[in-house]
Design an enzyme around this catalytic site. Sequence first.
Site, PDB file in Angstrom:
ATOM      1  N   LYS A 193      -0.233 -14.317  20.072  1.00 22.19           N
ATOM      2  CA  LYS A 193      -1.218 -15.343  19.741  1.00 22.19           C
ATOM      3  C   LYS A 193      -0.703 -16.225  18.630  1.00 22.19           C
ATOM      4  CE  LYS A 193      -5.996 -15.834  18.069  1.00 22.19           C
ATOM      5  NZ  LYS A 193      -7.220 -15.105  17.627  1.00 22.19           N
ATOM      6  N   THR A 229      11.552  -5.483  16.227  1.00 29.03           N
ATOM      7  CA  THR A 229      12.986  -5.411  16.515  1.00 29.03           C
ATOM      8  C   THR A 229      13.646  -6.777  16.537  1.00 29.03           C
ATOM      9  OG1 THR A 229      12.645  -5.521  18.913  1.00 29.03           O
ATOM     10  CG2 THR A 229      12.613  -3.332  17.887  1.00 29.03           C
ATOM     11  N   LYS A 230      12.834  -7.846  16.661  1.00 24.32           N
ATOM     12  CA  LYS A 230      13.365  -9.204  16.743  1.00 24.32           C
ATOM     13  C   LYS A 230      12.527 -10.129  15.871  1.00 24.32           C
ATOM     14  CE  LYS A 230      15.176  -8.712  21.458  1.00 24.32           C
ATOM     15  NZ  LYS A 230      15.128  -9.248  22.847  1.00 24.32           N
ATOM     16  N   ASN A 253       0.835  -1.197   0.000  1.00 26.51           N
ATOM     17  CA  ASN A 253       0.000   0.000   0.000  1.00 26.51           C
ATOM     18  C   ASN A 253       0.874   1.253   0.000  1.00 26.51           C
ATOM     19  OD1 ASN A 253      -2.384   1.561   0.146  1.00 26.51           O
ATOM     20  ND2 ASN A 253      -3.357   0.051   1.472  1.00 26.51           N
ATOM     21  N   GLY A 303      -0.721  -1.260   9.004  1.00 28.98           N
ATOM     22  CA  GLY A 303      -0.306   0.103   8.700  1.00 28.98           C
ATOM     23  C   GLY A 303       0.669   0.665   9.712  1.00 28.98           C
ATOM     24  N   HIS A 343      24.140   2.011  11.416  1.00 25.74           N
ATOM     25  CA  HIS A 343      25.324   2.835  11.612  1.00 25.74           C
ATOM     26  C   HIS A 343      26.056   2.360  12.866  1.00 25.74           C
ATOM     27  CE1 HIS A 343      24.054   5.847   8.619  1.00 25.74           C
ATOM     28  NE2 HIS A 343      22.832   5.653   9.097  1.00 25.74           N
ATOM     29  N   ARG A 393       5.848  -8.113  20.096  1.00 24.69           N
ATOM     30  CA  ARG A 393       5.964  -9.425  20.735  1.00 24.69           C
ATOM     31  C   ARG A 393       4.826 -10.321  20.270  1.00 24.69           C
ATOM     32  NH1 ARG A 393       7.381  -5.862  24.991  1.00 24.69           N
ATOM     33  NH2 ARG A 393       9.471  -6.262  25.848  1.00 24.69           N
TER      34      ARG A 393
END
Length: 211
Positions: A203, A185-186, A103, A162, A133, A200
């Site tokens: 479910k 982030t993981k 989108n 979104g 960086h 995280r």
Amino acid sequence: MAQPTEFEKMRRGELFDAFAPEIVAARQRCKEACTRFNNAGDVPRRRQVELWRDIIEDKTPLPPPADDPAKDDALFDKDPWIEGPIWIQYGSNVKLGEGVYINFNCTISDNCLVTIGARTLIGPNVSMYSACHPLDPAVRNGIQGPEFGKEIHIGEDCWIGGSVVILPGVKIGKGCTIGAGSVVTKDIPAFHVAVGNPARPIKKIETSMTE
């Protein structure tokens, strides 16, 4: 043995000079290709696919045109569908599977490979950042210092909500849903819903699909 180019170092995730002439030229090429795509307006599906392939430097020849416009559009049913505007840094490091939908207002920083699996849906305002960086500011040194990257991989049949942000080095497994506004982030395991900042899994998705 020949020394690797800055572009080769970039693709391998090594430290590289982001303002070397070849790197600047690659960014400029992609910027101009994105501008052509974003400014194309209401064009036939064939032209949209052609402009997209120009962004990602896909040299695959287009199929011969069909006489009927609807039949010609159908030739590209499996190609990704991209809503403009979209902004990508290099283009050649972006690989999309069949039937991917992206989108509007997507940003992809593709120092390293960024892959999106078949049938994955990307919501509006999603950002994928493979660029990194150095943490040490003495090494980072503004535009005079080196840069590097880490690959991003999104599996097949995912739904990325979104305004999701996906950070360097992340792998999102097959069939995942990432809630709107999340910052990934993981790694997220296959067939999970993940939300939040940092995202995280909350479910497990029940499905007949397998990995």
